[in-house]
Scaffold this motif. Structure first.
Motif, mmCIF file in Angstrom:
data_model
loop_
_atom_site.group_PDB
_atom_site.id
_atom_site.type_symbol
_atom_site.label_atom_id
_atom_site.label_comp_id
_atom_site.label_asym_id
_atom_site.label_seq_id
_atom_site.Cartn_x
_atom_site.Cartn_y
_atom_site.Cartn_z
ATOM 1 N N TYR A 41 -21.816 -30.451 75.058
ATOM 2 C CA TYR A 41 -22.761 -29.432 74.603
ATOM 3 C C TYR A 41 -23.919 -29.325 75.589
ATOM 4 N N TRP A 42 -24.438 -30.474 76.035
ATOM 5 C CA TRP A 42 -25.541 -30.497 77.013
ATOM 6 C C TRP A 42 -25.112 -29.802 78.305
ATOM 7 N N VAL A 43 -23.907 -30.132 78.780
ATOM 8 C CA VAL A 43 -23.400 -29.522 80.011
ATOM 9 C C VAL A 43 -23.258 -28.011 79.857
ATOM 10 N N SER A 44 -22.813 -27.553 78.670
ATOM 11 C CA SER A 44 -22.600 -26.115 78.455
ATOM 12 C C SER A 44 -23.899 -25.325 78.527
ATOM 13 N N LEU A 45 -25.035 -25.997 78.376
ATOM 14 C CA LEU A 45 -26.333 -25.318 78.397
ATOM 15 C C LEU A 45 -26.995 -25.336 79.778
ATOM 16 N N LEU A 46 -26.371 -25.987 80.750
ATOM 17 C CA LEU A 46 -27.011 -26.116 82.064
ATOM 18 C C LEU A 46 -27.194 -24.771 82.756
ATOM 19 N N ALA A 47 -26.159 -23.964 82.787
ATOM 20 C CA ALA A 47 -26.224 -22.630 83.414
ATOM 21 C C ALA A 47 -26.782 -22.706 84.834
ATOM 22 N N GLY A 48 -26.328 -23.692 85.591
ATOM 23 C CA GLY A 48 -26.745 -23.813 86.978
ATOM 24 C C GLY A 48 -28.106 -24.466 87.178
ATOM 25 N N ARG A 49 -28.757 -24.887 86.110
ATOM 26 C CA ARG A 49 -30.080 -25.506 86.223
ATOM 27 C C ARG A 49 -29.965 -27.024 86.239
ATOM 28 N N PRO A 50 -30.995 -27.739 86.717
ATOM 29 C CA PRO A 50 -30.936 -29.208 86.696
ATOM 30 C C PRO A 50 -30.858 -29.755 85.273
ATOM 31 N N TYR A 51 -31.552 -29.087 84.333
ATOM 32 C CA TYR A 51 -31.576 -29.517 82.943
ATOM 33 C C TYR A 51 -31.520 -28.281 82.038
ATOM 34 N N PRO A 52 -30.914 -28.413 80.865
ATOM 35 C CA PRO A 52 -30.931 -27.290 79.925
ATOM 36 C C PRO A 52 -32.361 -26.974 79.472
ATOM 37 N N SER A 53 -32.556 -25.749 79.080
ATOM 38 C CA SER A 53 -33.868 -25.350 78.572
ATOM 39 C C SER A 53 -34.005 -25.766 77.114
ATOM 40 N N ILE A 54 -35.188 -26.244 76.744
ATOM 41 C CA ILE A 54 -35.437 -26.617 75.358
ATOM 42 C C ILE A 54 -35.275 -25.420 74.432
ATOM 43 N N ARG A 55 -35.462 -24.220 74.969
ATOM 44 C CA ARG A 55 -35.331 -23.010 74.146
ATOM 45 C C ARG A 55 -33.886 -22.755 73.722
ATOM 46 N N ASP A 56 -32.929 -23.380 74.425
ATOM 47 C CA ASP A 56 -31.521 -23.178 74.091
ATOM 48 C C ASP A 56 -30.987 -24.199 73.096
ATOM 49 N N VAL A 57 -31.774 -25.205 72.785
ATOM 50 C CA VAL A 57 -31.313 -26.281 71.905
ATOM 51 C C VAL A 57 -31.824 -26.035 70.487
ATOM 52 N N GLU A 58 -30.894 -25.968 69.545
ATOM 53 C CA GLU A 58 -31.231 -25.732 68.138
ATOM 54 C C GLU A 58 -30.570 -26.801 67.266
ATOM 55 N N PRO A 59 -31.135 -28.005 67.216
ATOM 56 C CA PRO A 59 -30.487 -29.091 66.468
ATOM 57 C C PRO A 59 -30.314 -28.782 64.989
ATOM 58 N N HIS A 60 -31.185 -27.914 64.423
ATOM 59 C CA HIS A 60 -31.054 -27.568 63.007
ATOM 60 C C HIS A 60 -29.739 -26.845 62.730
ATOM 61 N N ASN A 61 -29.200 -26.172 63.740
ATOM 62 C CA ASN A 61 -28.001 -25.359 63.536
ATOM 63 C C ASN A 61 -26.727 -26.027 64.047
ATOM 64 N N LEU A 62 -26.803 -27.276 64.462
ATOM 65 C CA LEU A 62 -25.627 -27.983 64.976
ATOM 66 C C LEU A 62 -25.022 -28.817 63.844
ATOM 67 N N ASP A 63 -24.028 -28.266 63.183
ATOM 68 C CA ASP A 63 -23.425 -28.955 62.043
ATOM 69 C C ASP A 63 -22.641 -30.186 62.463
ATOM 70 N N ASP A 64 -22.140 -30.200 63.700
ATOM 71 C CA ASP A 64 -21.309 -31.317 64.164
ATOM 72 C C ASP A 64 -22.135 -32.596 64.287
ATOM 73 N N PHE A 65 -23.025 -32.664 65.291
ATOM 74 C CA PHE A 65 -23.796 -33.878 65.533
ATOM 75 C C PHE A 65 -25.290 -33.692 65.298
ATOM 76 N N GLY A 66 -25.710 -32.495 64.871
ATOM 77 C CA GLY A 66 -27.117 -32.279 64.574
ATOM 78 C C GLY A 66 -27.682 -33.253 63.557
ATOM 79 N N PRO A 67 -26.957 -33.556 62.458
ATOM 80 C CA PRO A 67 -27.474 -34.520 61.476
ATOM 81 C C PRO A 67 -27.631 -35.934 62.040
ATOM 82 N N HIS A 68 -26.991 -36.224 63.181
ATOM 83 C CA HIS A 68 -27.074 -37.551 63.780
ATOM 84 C C HIS A 68 -27.999 -37.554 65.004
ATOM 85 N N SER A 69 -28.884 -36.591 65.107
ATOM 86 C CA SER A 69 -29.648 -36.446 66.348
ATOM 87 C C SER A 69 -31.147 -36.520 66.120
#
Length: 432
Positions: A41-69
């Motif tokens: 998931y982290w890799v999918s958000l890179l979009a050619g950048r060194p790190y994903p943007s915090i604006r792209d991360v929505e832990p509230h909406n991640l049903d898979d591992f969001g509750p464990h994060s």
């Protein structure tokens, strides 16, 4: 103790080399896969950048591992970062009833502290960090856990957020585990036929193996003797792939329990692993299923790596796994037959290290011919076209510029000085 490593961009999520550390206990496939899914998931958000943007991360909406994060916010400083999000499952596991606004509010013996205690390593490594270990938590229960910390950025360059995901499972204490194992063994011994478990010489209903009073189990603290016959698990030529893997794991477990003090026990375990590898070549579909169940993949360039991971566990010391895989690969290169690995490795002066060195030497590509040296030797043997007065200098070959005259003669007008690469290209071109 915790086992931390920087995560590379690959399916295996492990560095190529890492220092020897205490190997943590094995943890289940589901826990490993959550670790992998979070990284993907982290890799999918890179979009050619060194790190994903915090604006792209929505832990509230991640049903898979969001509750464990958990999400850490460093925009106010790294001394005591804020904690803007804790997943429901993680909050419940840690019995968090009071608000956790910063890391200082995290209970010290909670599972959450296993994530937050090491956030500075992310900033130092500037890459995701995977980890796995066990500890006795705030409720006094022994817990295995596996997780990952991943850097995020608000400007694309500065690490000012960290997103962590962790999974866990509780394990029984040693007395309970020993009791369960004893009950399971006695139940198997009284209820299964000899054909049901071909891994043992005559099946579990036969007499106990030599060296055991009540079957194949040892008390905590017992030392593993180098000549302990119980490690010799007889396997017939028709033994299945699963049986061979089980035998290899049994002997590997004895090696780990003995803290690798026994060389003969290690060679015996590697021998079973090698026989399993040969059997896997003959049963590729069954082997692929075993790999999938363990969350591993076959590796064309390093076929023995998943074999040793299956046998010794993916959490085993990586440097040792690399050596073991090399030793098995060299035995395969030398066409060692089933059952012959121990004799093969003992024939090397220097044992395992010598076999590993031999395999690494065999993998090195043959040195390519020196084209430059060949070209120079060709020109040394060439017949001179003409002689002209020399100029100062120590170089054997000199590049000259000539002007073609009206009558066809070549008039040398100047040498080319100071450009070694140009001279080198001219030498190779002239000798071709």
């Amino acid at each position: 103790m915790d086992n931390f490593r920087a995560v590379e961009d690959s399916a295996d999520i492990a560095g190529e080399e890492e220092p020897a550390m205490e190997a943590p206990p094995e943890i289940g496939v589901d826990e490993r896969r959550m670790h992998v899914r979070a990284y993907n998931y982290w890799v999918s958000l890179l979009a050619g950048r060194p790190y994903p943007s915090i604006r792209d991360v929505e832990p509230h909406n991640l049903d898979d591992f969001g509750p464990h994060s958990v999400l850490l916010d460093f925009t106010g400083g790294s001394e005591n970062p804020a904690v803007p999000f804790i997943g429901r499952a993680l909050r419940e596991e840690c019995d968090l009833t009071a608000p956790v606004r910063t890391i200082a509010d995290v209970p010290p013996r909670s599972l959450l502290s296993r994530l937050t205690d090491h956030y500075l390593q992310i900033i130092a490594n500037r890459a995701p960090i995977g980890f796995e270990a066990e500890f006795v938590g705030q409720r006094g229960v022994n817990t295995l856990y596996r997780g990952i910390l991943m850097p995020l950025s608000s400007d694309g360059d500065t690490i000012d957020y960290i997103y962590g995901v962790i999974n866990w499972k509780e394990v029984a204490d040693q007395n309970t585990a020993n009791g369960i194992a004893e009950q399971a063994y006695r139940a198997a011994a009284s209820g299964l036929s000899a054909d049901a478990s071909p891994i043992w010489a005559d099946g579990p209903s036969a007499a106990p193996l030599e060296g055991f009073a009540d079957g194949p189990s040892t008390e905590v603290g017992d030392e593993i003797d180098e000549d302990q016959h119980a490690l010799d698990l007889p396997l017939g030529p028709d033994a299945g792939l699963a049986d061979r893997l089980c035998a290899a794991r049994e002997t590997a477990e004895a090696v780990k329990n003995a803290d690798a003090r026994s060389r003969s026990a290690l060679y015996r375990a590697l021998g079973y692993a090698y026989d399993f590898a040969l059997a896997a070549e003959a049963e590729p579909e069954d082997y692929a299923e075993l790999l999938a169940d363990a969350g591993l993949k076959a590796q064309a360039r390093a076929p023995m790596t998943p074999v040793v991971k299956l046998v010794f566990g993916v959490a085993y010391d990586k440097a040792r796994l690399t050596e073991y895989a090399a030793a098995l690969s060299h035995a395969r290169r030398e066409a060692v037959a089933t059952g012959g690995f121990t004799t093969f490795i003992e024939s090397f002066s220097g044992g395992l290290k010598a076999v590993v060195q031999a395999e690494r030497q065999a993998r090195r590509p043959e040195s390519k011919p020196d084209k430059s040296a060949e070209a120079r030797e060709t020109l040394r043997r060439a017949r001179p076209v003409a002689f002209i007065p020399g100029t100062e200098g120590s170089e054997e070959f000199v590049l000259l510029i000539a002007r073609r005259e009206a009558d066809g003669r070549l008039a040398v007008v100047a040498p080319v000085e100071g450009d070694k690469s140009l001279v080198e290209r001219a030498i190779r071109k002239s000798a071709a």
